[in-house]
Design a protein around this motif. Structure first.
Motif, PDB file in Angstrom:
ATOM      1  N   SER A 298       0.836  -1.205   0.000  1.00 30.90           N
ATOM      2  CA  SER A 298       0.000   0.000   0.000  1.00 30.90           C
ATOM      3  C   SER A 298       0.869   1.253   0.000  1.00 30.90           C
ATOM      4  O   SER A 298       0.526   2.263  -0.623  1.00 30.90           O
ATOM      5  CB  SER A 298      -0.929   0.002   1.210  1.00 30.90           C
ATOM      6  OG  SER A 298      -0.191   0.071   2.421  1.00 30.90           O
ATOM      7  N   GLY A 299       2.022   1.203   0.692  1.00 30.45           N
ATOM      8  CA  GLY A 299       2.928   2.343   0.680  1.00 30.45           C
ATOM      9  C   GLY A 299       3.478   2.630  -0.700  1.00 30.45           C
ATOM     10  O   GLY A 299       3.551   3.787  -1.129  1.00 30.45           O
ATOM     11  N   VAL A 300       3.863   1.567  -1.422  1.00 29.96           N
ATOM     12  CA  VAL A 300       4.370   1.739  -2.785  1.00 29.96           C
ATOM     13  C   VAL A 300       3.287   2.304  -3.694  1.00 29.96           C
ATOM     14  O   VAL A 300       3.535   3.213  -4.502  1.00 29.96           O
ATOM     15  CB  VAL A 300       4.891   0.395  -3.334  1.00 29.96           C
ATOM     16  CG1 VAL A 300       5.258   0.522  -4.811  1.00 29.96           C
ATOM     17  CG2 VAL A 300       6.107  -0.067  -2.538  1.00 29.96           C
ATOM     18  N   VAL A 301       2.056   1.800  -3.569  1.00 33.75           N
ATOM     19  CA  VAL A 301       0.950   2.286  -4.401  1.00 33.75           C
ATOM     20  C   VAL A 301       0.685   3.757  -4.135  1.00 33.75           C
ATOM     21  O   VAL A 301       0.483   4.559  -5.064  1.00 33.75           O
ATOM     22  CB  VAL A 301      -0.317   1.441  -4.138  1.00 33.75           C
ATOM     23  CG1 VAL A 301      -1.532   2.075  -4.808  1.00 33.75           C
ATOM     24  CG2 VAL A 301      -0.126   0.020  -4.641  1.00 33.75           C
ATOM     25  N   LEU A 302       0.682   4.148  -2.866  1.00 31.20           N
ATOM     26  CA  LEU A 302       0.440   5.554  -2.531  1.00 31.20           C
ATOM     27  C   LEU A 302       1.525   6.467  -3.091  1.00 31.20           C
ATOM     28  O   LEU A 302       1.240   7.570  -3.576  1.00 31.20           O
ATOM     29  CB  LEU A 302       0.353   5.716  -1.015  1.00 31.20           C
ATOM     30  CG  LEU A 302      -0.919   5.166  -0.349  1.00 31.20           C
ATOM     31  CD1 LEU A 302      -0.778   5.155   1.161  1.00 31.20           C
ATOM     32  CD2 LEU A 302      -2.136   5.990  -0.766  1.00 31.20           C
ATOM     33  N   MET A 303       2.774   6.011  -3.050  1.00 34.80           N
ATOM     34  CA  MET A 303       3.859   6.825  -3.606  1.00 34.80           C
ATOM     35  C   MET A 303       3.757   6.924  -5.123  1.00 34.80           C
ATOM     36  O   MET A 303       4.080   7.960  -5.716  1.00 34.80           O
ATOM     37  CB  MET A 303       5.210   6.250  -3.184  1.00 34.80           C
ATOM     38  CG  MET A 303       5.550   6.533  -1.732  1.00 34.80           C
ATOM     39  SD  MET A 303       7.218   6.031  -1.239  1.00 34.80           S
ATOM     40  CE  MET A 303       6.994   4.263  -1.034  1.00 34.80           C
ATOM     41  N   GLU A 306       1.139   9.509  -5.878  1.00 38.21           N
ATOM     42  CA  GLU A 306       1.701  10.847  -5.694  1.00 38.21           C
ATOM     43  C   GLU A 306       2.559  11.246  -6.882  1.00 38.21           C
ATOM     44  O   GLU A 306       2.581  12.419  -7.284  1.00 38.21           O
ATOM     45  CB  GLU A 306       2.536  10.876  -4.407  1.00 38.21           C
ATOM     46  CG  GLU A 306       3.233  12.188  -4.137  1.00 38.21           C
ATOM     47  CD  GLU A 306       2.254  13.321  -3.880  1.00 38.21           C
ATOM     48  OE1 GLU A 306       2.579  14.474  -4.227  1.00 38.21           O
ATOM     49  OE2 GLU A 306       1.152  13.052  -3.359  1.00 38.21           O
ATOM     50  N   PHE A 315      -0.465  11.930  -0.588  1.00 34.80           N
ATOM     51  CA  PHE A 315      -0.275  10.520  -0.937  1.00 34.80           C
ATOM     52  C   PHE A 315       1.177  10.089  -0.719  1.00 34.80           C
ATOM     53  O   PHE A 315       1.447   8.985  -0.247  1.00 34.80           O
ATOM     54  CB  PHE A 315      -0.674  10.283  -2.396  1.00 34.80           C
ATOM     55  CG  PHE A 315      -2.143  10.388  -2.646  1.00 34.80           C
ATOM     56  CD1 PHE A 315      -3.025   9.463  -2.101  1.00 34.80           C
ATOM     57  CD2 PHE A 315      -2.652  11.413  -3.423  1.00 34.80           C
ATOM     58  CE1 PHE A 315      -4.388   9.559  -2.339  1.00 34.80           C
ATOM     59  CE2 PHE A 315      -4.014  11.523  -3.663  1.00 34.80           C
ATOM     60  CZ  PHE A 315      -4.882  10.592  -3.109  1.00 34.80           C
ATOM     61  N   GLY A 316       2.096  10.967  -1.063  1.00 35.02           N
ATOM     62  CA  GLY A 316       3.506  10.627  -0.878  1.00 35.02           C
ATOM     63  C   GLY A 316       3.867  10.436   0.579  1.00 35.02           C
ATOM     64  O   GLY A 316       4.540   9.473   0.949  1.00 35.02           O
ATOM     65  N   GLY A 319       2.336   7.281   1.824  1.00 36.47           N
ATOM     66  CA  GLY A 319       3.053   6.116   1.313  1.00 36.47           C
ATOM     67  C   GLY A 319       4.345   5.868   2.061  1.00 36.47           C
ATOM     68  O   GLY A 319       4.672   4.725   2.404  1.00 36.47           O
ATOM     69  N   ALA A 322       3.451   4.475   5.463  1.00 30.24           N
ATOM     70  CA  ALA A 322       3.017   3.071   5.396  1.00 30.24           C
ATOM     71  C   ALA A 322       4.206   2.149   5.160  1.00 30.24           C
ATOM     72  O   ALA A 322       4.316   1.091   5.797  1.00 30.24           O
ATOM     73  CB  ALA A 322       1.982   2.906   4.284  1.00 30.24           C
ATOM     74  N   PHE A 323       5.094   2.547   4.265  1.00 26.06           N
ATOM     75  CA  PHE A 323       6.255   1.703   3.975  1.00 26.06           C
ATOM     76  C   PHE A 323       7.193   1.631   5.182  1.00 26.06           C
ATOM     77  O   PHE A 323       7.719   0.574   5.522  1.00 26.06           O
ATOM     78  CB  PHE A 323       6.998   2.244   2.756  1.00 26.06           C
ATOM     79  CG  PHE A 323       8.001   1.284   2.197  1.00 26.06           C
ATOM     80  CD1 PHE A 323       7.597   0.208   1.430  1.00 26.06           C
ATOM     81  CD2 PHE A 323       9.357   1.456   2.441  1.00 26.06           C
ATOM     82  CE1 PHE A 323       8.516  -0.690   0.914  1.00 26.06           C
ATOM     83  CE2 PHE A 323      10.289   0.566   1.935  1.00 26.06           C
ATOM     84  CZ  PHE A 323       9.863  -0.508   1.166  1.00 26.06           C
TER      85      PHE A 323
END
Length: 445
Positions: A298-303, A306, A315-316, A319, A322-323
């Motif tokens: 989910s962290g990668v997707v959010l970044m 962004e 979002f960044g 992310g 989360a990561f």
């Protein structure tokens, strides 16, 4: 004659009962050979999450085996991670009553190794061996841990000693130099094999593992030594701190290069491999599960959102949080988690900056910049409404801002939010002051 005949049923019944008792499971077990499972933490092995996971499997196998009568831990270790030692300590204390737990110190059981030795029901020392010196240290500086961390480790030792009927004051002196025992000469207590036996902290002196097992009261037995599986070996290697940090640093740098120059599949593939190996290793040693993996994804997707969507960094930041949270939860301990995060951030920023500078100085800036010169660049005039409907081609990646060329003019443009690779036909759909909005042209339509 009738009286003699009347005795036959009674005699037959007694013979039947004797036969049943002779073949009963209890009668067989009394003369049978039991199994003693061996967990080796010797040859200077460090107590780490991989070893703790392997130890859990040894305990599981022994407890599931009805013929198991003992678990013997061979110790010759400089110590390791407290959290990993605690996992083995807990299994020793929770072993079924039918299984005797035996620790044999072959050479040294110091630091976290002393905790494991303390938790065994029987503790035997080989001639020349030592036990103790278990003061916790900070991962970053190597200095003595703060009082809060020290208090936790002291409680681990004293509670294990009390559970096994050993002197809790001795166990505390192993950890806390401010609470020495009478007659202690060293700043931090370390006992020789004879001192440990004389004080009663050790059950006695044993010249070999077999000698220790026999002194523990197991006369007839068979040694069973489970071997490391390939996945356990891989997990232990991948969770070695320097390997885990290297995987994180390489993964972050690889993704950074990919974000700067989309379309290079090599860096993206390397980043995926490195970060996947980091979480795979922690999953194999039992410190990471689906929650940590899902949080990392989910962290990668959010970044990525962004990167390709105009916004204010929400979002960044989400992310990154989360990561980072996934790394923190996947690490074997909180101290190691902070070490991962700090070194990854520092090393990633420094190496990435150095890489960009080195590339630009060596004339390899074409990898990260435009290959064409800007000799035909023209400034935008205030009025560009006549450009609406005009078609050109994206000169750089539009994500969403970038540069497009229209005939012999190069202009700063922006999309409505979509990602447009370089070299794609685009059309101007509207002009808002100095802002030129374009859209990719679908040639099929």
């Amino acid at each position: 004659m009738r009286q003699r005949l009347a005795l036959w049923p009674i005699v037959a019944l007694l013979l039947s009962l004797s036969l049943l008792l002779a073949t009963a499971p209890g009668a067989q077990a009394a003369g049978a050979t039991g199994k003693v499972y061996v967990l080796r933490i010797d040859e200077g092995q460090v107590i780490d999450p991989g070893l703790a996971q392997f130890g859990s499997r040894v305990f599981d196998q022994a407890e599931a085996d009805p013929d198991a009568v003992g678990i013997a831990v061979v110790l010759d270790t400089p110590g390791g991670y407290v959290d990993s030692a605690v996992r083995i300590k807990d299994r020793l204390l929770a072993a079924p009553k039918r299984i005797k737990t035996i620790a044999w110190v072959e050479n040294e059981a110091v630091s976290a190794g002393a905790l494991i030795a303390t938790a065994a029901e029987y503790l035997y020392m080989a001639p020349g061996s030592v036990i103790g010196a278990a003061e916790p240290r900070e991962l970053f500086t190597g200095e003595t841990a703060d009082y809060k961390a020290l208090s936790v480790v002291v409680n681990y030792f004293t509670s294990a000693a009390e559970a096994r009927g050993r002197d809790a004051a001795v166990a505390r002196a192993f950890v806390d130099k401010d609470h020495p025992i009478p007659g202690q000469t060293d700043t931090l207590l370390t006992l020789t094999y004879q001192q440990a036996a004389d004080m009663g902290y050790a059950s006695g002196v044993a010249g070999s593992l077999n000698d220790a097992i026999r002194q523990a009261g197991i006369a007839e037995y068979e040694l069973v030594e489970p071997q490391w599986t390939f996945s356990e070996q891989v997990g232990r290697f991948l969770t070695t701190p320097w390997v885990a940090i290297l995987l994180l640093v390489l993964g972050v740098i690889a993704f950074g290069i990919e974000f700067m120059q989309p379309g290079l599949t090599g860096p993206a593939a390397l980043g995926v491999i490195c970060l996947s190996l980091f979480f795979l290793g922690n999953a194999l040693v039992g410190t990471a599960g689906w929650v940590e993996i899902a949080l990392a994804l989910s962290g990668v997707v959010l970044m990525l959102i962004e990167l390709f969507t105009p916004g204010f960094g929400v979002f960044g930041l989400a992310g990154i949080a989360a990561f980072g949270g996934a790394i923190f939860l996947a690490a074997p301990s909180a101290g190691l988690a902070w070490r991962y995060l700090v070194w990854t951030a520092l090393a990633g920023a420094f190496v990435l900056f150095a890489l960009i500078r080195a590339i630009s100085k060596r004339g390899l800036g074409r990898m990260l910049t435009l290959s064409d010169s800007a000799k035909d660049w023209s400034a935008q005039s205030p009025e560009r409404s006549h450009l609406v409907g005009r078609e050109g081609r994206s000169l750089t990646v539009l994500r969403p801002a970038g540069t497009a060329v229209f005939g012999d003019q190069r202009l700063d443009v922006v999309t409505e939010g979509e990602f447009v690779p370089a070299g794609v036909p685009v059309r101007v759909i509207r002009v808002e002051g100095t802002r030129i909005v374009v859209r990719a042209v679908d040639k099929k339509s």
